[in-house]
Design a protein around this motif. Structure first.
Motif, short mmCIF file in Angstrom:
data_model
loop_
_atom_site.label_atom_id
_atom_site.label_comp_id
_atom_site.label_asym_id
_atom_site.label_seq_id
_atom_site.Cartn_x
_atom_site.Cartn_y
_atom_site.Cartn_z
N GLU A 37 110.09 -26.79 63.89
CA GLU A 37 109.40 -25.54 63.54
C GLU A 37 108.28 -25.75 62.53
OE1 GLU A 37 112.56 -23.09 62.18
OE2 GLU A 37 113.27 -22.53 64.19
N HIS A 38 108.34 -26.87 61.78
CA HIS A 38 107.35 -27.11 60.73
C HIS A 38 106.66 -28.46 60.92
CE1 HIS A 38 110.15 -24.10 59.07
NE2 HIS A 38 109.14 -23.68 58.35
N ILE A 39 106.36 -28.77 62.17
CA ILE A 39 105.77 -30.06 62.50
C ILE A 39 104.25 -30.07 62.32
CG2 ILE A 39 105.27 -29.71 64.96
CD1 ILE A 39 107.12 -32.76 63.52
N ALA A 40 103.64 -28.90 62.15
CA ALA A 40 102.17 -28.78 62.10
C ALA A 40 101.51 -29.69 61.06
CB ALA A 40 101.76 -27.33 61.88
N PRO A 41 102.07 -29.84 59.84
CA PRO A 41 101.41 -30.71 58.86
C PRO A 41 101.29 -32.17 59.33
CG PRO A 41 102.98 -29.29 57.75
CD PRO A 41 103.20 -29.11 59.22
N LEU A 42 102.27 -32.64 60.10
CA LEU A 42 102.18 -34.01 60.62
C LEU A 42 101.04 -34.11 61.64
CD1 LEU A 42 103.23 -36.89 60.79
CD2 LEU A 42 104.88 -36.13 62.51
N HIS A 43 100.89 -33.08 62.48
CA HIS A 43 99.78 -33.08 63.44
C HIS A 43 98.44 -33.04 62.70
CE1 HIS A 43 102.56 -31.25 66.78
NE2 HIS A 43 102.93 -32.45 66.37
N THR A 56 118.01 -36.81 55.90
CA THR A 56 118.68 -35.90 54.96
C THR A 56 118.64 -36.46 53.55
OG1 THR A 56 120.81 -36.92 55.53
CG2 THR A 56 120.20 -34.90 56.70
N GLY A 57 118.65 -37.80 53.43
CA GLY A 57 118.58 -38.42 52.10
C GLY A 57 117.28 -38.12 51.39
N ILE A 58 116.14 -38.30 52.09
CA ILE A 58 114.86 -38.07 51.43
C ILE A 58 114.63 -36.58 51.19
CG2 ILE A 58 113.45 -37.99 53.55
CD1 ILE A 58 111.24 -39.43 51.98
N ALA A 59 115.13 -35.71 52.10
CA ALA A 59 114.99 -34.27 51.87
C ALA A 59 115.77 -33.85 50.63
CB ALA A 59 115.48 -33.50 53.09
N SER A 60 116.98 -34.38 50.48
CA SER A 60 117.80 -34.06 49.31
C SER A 60 117.13 -34.55 48.03
CB SER A 60 119.19 -34.69 49.44
OG SER A 60 119.85 -34.25 50.60
N ALA A 61 116.65 -35.78 48.06
CA ALA A 61 116.05 -36.38 46.86
C ALA A 61 114.80 -35.64 46.43
CB ALA A 61 115.73 -37.85 47.14
N SER A 68 107.00 -28.77 53.19
CA SER A 68 105.99 -28.09 52.38
C SER A 68 105.30 -29.07 51.44
CB SER A 68 106.64 -26.95 51.58
OG SER A 68 105.69 -26.34 50.74
N LEU A 69 106.09 -29.97 50.83
CA LEU A 69 105.50 -31.01 49.99
C LEU A 69 104.58 -31.91 50.81
CD1 LEU A 69 105.26 -32.72 47.38
CD2 LEU A 69 107.31 -33.96 48.13
N PHE A 70 105.02 -32.30 52.00
CA PHE A 70 104.19 -33.13 52.87
C PHE A 70 102.87 -32.43 53.17
CE2 PHE A 70 102.78 -34.71 57.00
CZ PHE A 70 102.89 -36.09 56.84
N ASP A 71 102.93 -31.15 53.47
CA ASP A 71 101.74 -30.35 53.74
C ASP A 71 100.79 -30.38 52.54
OD1 ASP A 71 100.03 -28.60 55.10
OD2 ASP A 71 101.08 -26.83 54.38
N ASP A 72 101.35 -30.23 51.34
CA ASP A 72 100.54 -30.22 50.12
C ASP A 72 99.90 -31.59 49.87
OD1 ASP A 72 99.62 -28.91 47.64
OD2 ASP A 72 100.94 -30.37 46.67
N LEU A 73 100.65 -32.66 50.13
CA LEU A 73 100.10 -34.00 49.94
C LEU A 73 98.94 -34.26 50.89
CD1 LEU A 73 103.46 -35.98 49.60
CD2 LEU A 73 101.83 -35.53 47.76
#
Length: 596
Positions: free
Chosen positions: A278-284, A527-532, A584-589
């Motif tokens: 559902e939130h794949i747009a930032p990768l594209h 899940t590890g990186i999302a948690s961290a 959301s962080l990925f999108d901001d980066l």
């Protein structure tokens, strides 16, 4: 910059680990080795003789003592060998320790079938009668939960004898992938044709020469495409094994069976896949930015690993790296930093590359001593991130051991990468905040983006592939090279976007992934990186409750199921929020990189 490996004697003592903290002399190791041999005989003697609460307690206490001894023996032998892999004495000691492990496994193999043969009322009664069994209660019930999935004694004995047959697909793929596969030739920097290796492949993919990248990509995939039907048969057999044994043991699916050990519901896996989609747009959008920056007509798979920012040639001596790490991890508080400072000079870390020393980096250590960290530090930015990563593992292990009894000190693999990734996240965000050098800032942003891309998006795509192929097998559909390729190609496009042109080789990506033979494991990276990232973000916002809860998490070891431990620090992976926050962080980066 890399340096020539040193002789061990040329390295300062405070940059070497001190294994005397485990065994001061070789004689002490030998004494414990003999003692372990005696304990094996004692433990084996309990077979068919545990008929009371006191006998159960006596067995468990001796088994734990034996396990503690074996851990010390094996860790010491392995660390000693990794200091210098050329020393035959060290090699022999590891072989002896491994042989001891086989004997222990054989001597204690009777216990789990015995435990699962009990009814719950009998086990409850034993625990109520013998106060000492309270210490083992959680471990006993953790094993006892498998009772509904245990077959009759005769069937279990047959299955135990089929171990090699069941693991054959993984073994066969390992031989193909590691021993037999021959990659094509590529052109080296001198214009000569040379055989491609895996290490060379990754270096070329990260290089600026696009024609060399294309050539290496074709050469790398050529043997996999040539062996597509053989590898497809191997993978199909592995998947069908998973389906067969999940049905035999009464699990809802192979996925359910795989998640059962960690008390993880299937809904978590589904939530991870759905929320990411559902939130794949930032990768594209990042792919569009990558295409623009590389100035190519079509973006291709062999364009996805080359850094968009030239490598920053910065030399970071170890002392400076350690101080920078301390500054980046300062939000974790004084207790954490004090242990880090002590670790630097207390014989925890083997810093330098040395002749004969094992390559890479890791953290390991026996309960009751302290963690040991192996580095091959070479004054680069990547070396500093590796330092922070491994010290995350070290502090997690140290704090768990210091605050938990041995039986609950070891944390689950599910949460193993959280502490290391929290450290990396805090460090890179510290560097981004402090730097005034724009090229360095661009480099850090690109590094952070590509880390999330590799650790999260790629692993979620692999996780969805595993789910889909197992569902096909459960429905009785054929698993051929064409079927695998159809699924993989569709997923690759869905995740990476239509901008990435598909070379014919792309759809065969499934054929080169060893993790697919250890089904439903890769999702834990995501899940590890999302948690961290969730934890680190709230710590950086000054949330004192999160910082306090995180320290509690580090001290908790395996005392609770992993999802409960993460909930205690504000991460509920059954909900979409942690995944959304990472994306959301990925999108901001990506936005920051675009603006720079």
């Amino acid at each position: 910059m890399s340096v020539e490996p040193l002789q061990r004697s040329a390295v300062a003592k405070d940059e070497q680990w001190n294994l005397q903290h485990i065994y001061a002399t070789a004689k002490q190791w030998e004494d414990d080795y003999r003692r372990a041999g005696s304990l094996i005989d004692q433990v084996a003697g309990y077979k068919d003789r545990i008929d009371s609460a006191s006998a159960l307690l006596a067995f468990l206490e001796q088994e734990e003592e034996l396990g503690f001894l074996y851990e010390k023996l094996f860790v010491y032998a392995s660390l000693k060998l990794d200091e210098d892999t050329r020393v035959t004495e060290h090699q022999a000691r590891v072989d002896r320790a491994r042989s001891l492990g086989v004997k222990i496994s054989s001597a204690t193999s009777f216990f789990r079938p015995y435990l699962l043969s009990l009814d719950k009322q009998t086990l409850d009664g034993y625990i109520a009668q013998e106060q000492g069994l309270e210490y083992f209660k959680k471990e006993l019930y953790d094993q006892f939960k498998y009772k509904p999935h245990v077959l009759s004694k005769d069937k279990e004995e047959v299955l135990s004898q089929l171990g090699e047959v069941i693991s054959a697909p993984k073994t066969i793929f390992g031989m193909i992938n590691n021993a037999d596969i021959q990659f094509g030739e590529v052109t080296n920097e001198q214009g000569e044709k040379v055989a491609l290796t895996r290490g060379m492949y990754m270096r070329i993919l990260e290089g600026r020469d696009r024609e060399r990248r294309r050539e290496a990509f074709k050469a790398y995939y050529k043997p996999y495409v040539g062996l597509k039907n053989t590898i497809a048969s191997t993978l199909a057999a592995s998947v069908k094994n998973n389906v067969l044994f999940s049905r035999m043991r009464g699990y809802d699916s192979p996925l359910h069976r795989s998640l059962f050990a960690d008390d993880v519901p299937v809904s978590l896996y589904d939530n991870l896949l759905q929320t990411t989609r559902e939130h794949i747009a930032p990768l594209h959008r990042y792919m569009a930015y990558r295409k623009q920056k590389l100035n190519v007509d079509e973006l291709r798979l062999y364009d996805l690993s080359v850094p968009l920012v030239d490598d920053c040639e910065v030399s970071i001596p170890y002392e400076q790296a350690y101080e920078t790490m301390l500054a980046g991890l300062a939000p974790l508080g004084g207790e954490y930093l004090d242990i880090l400072r002590k670790a630097k000079t207390a014989g925890w870390i083997d810093v330098r590359e040395k002749q004969g020393k094992r390559s890479g980096a890791y953290c390991w250590g026996p309960y009751g001593t302290h963690p040991y960290v192996l580095l091959n530090y070479n004054d680069t930015l990547d070396s500093m991130f590796t330092l922070a990563h491994e010290m995350g593992h070290a502090l997690h292990s140290y704090l768990s051991d210091a605050n938990q009894p041995r039986i609950s000190a070891q944390y689950k693999i599910f949460v193993a990468e959280v502490a290391s990734t929290v450290n990396e996240t805090l460090l890179i965000r510290h560097l981004l905040k402090e730097t005034t050098d724009e090229p360095f800032r661009r480099y850090l942003l690109n590094h952070f983006i590509d880390t999330i891309k590799g650790t999260f998006f790629s692993q979620v795509m692999f996780a969805e592939f595993e789910k889909l192929v197992h569902e096909r097998a459960m429905n009785g559909e054929a698993l051929t090279a064409d079927a695998f390729s159809e699924i993989y190609e569709a997923l690759f496009t869905a995740y990476n976007g239509e901008l990435v042109a598909l070379d014919p080789e792309v759809k065969y990506g499934w054929s080169r992934i060893p993790h697919f033979y250890n089904a439903f494991y890769v999702y834990k990276y995501a899940t590890g990186i999302a948690s961290a990232v969730s934890i680190a973000g709230r710590i950086l916002e000054g949330d004192e409750e999160t910082t306090k809860a995180y320290m509690t998490f580090l001290k908790s070891g395996g005392s609770e199921p992993p999802l409960e431990l993460l909930r205690g620090v504000g991460v509920d992976l059954l909900k979409p929020e942690p995944i959304r926050d990472l994306l959301s962080l990925f999108d901001d980066l990506v936005r920051q990189l675009e603006e720079l």
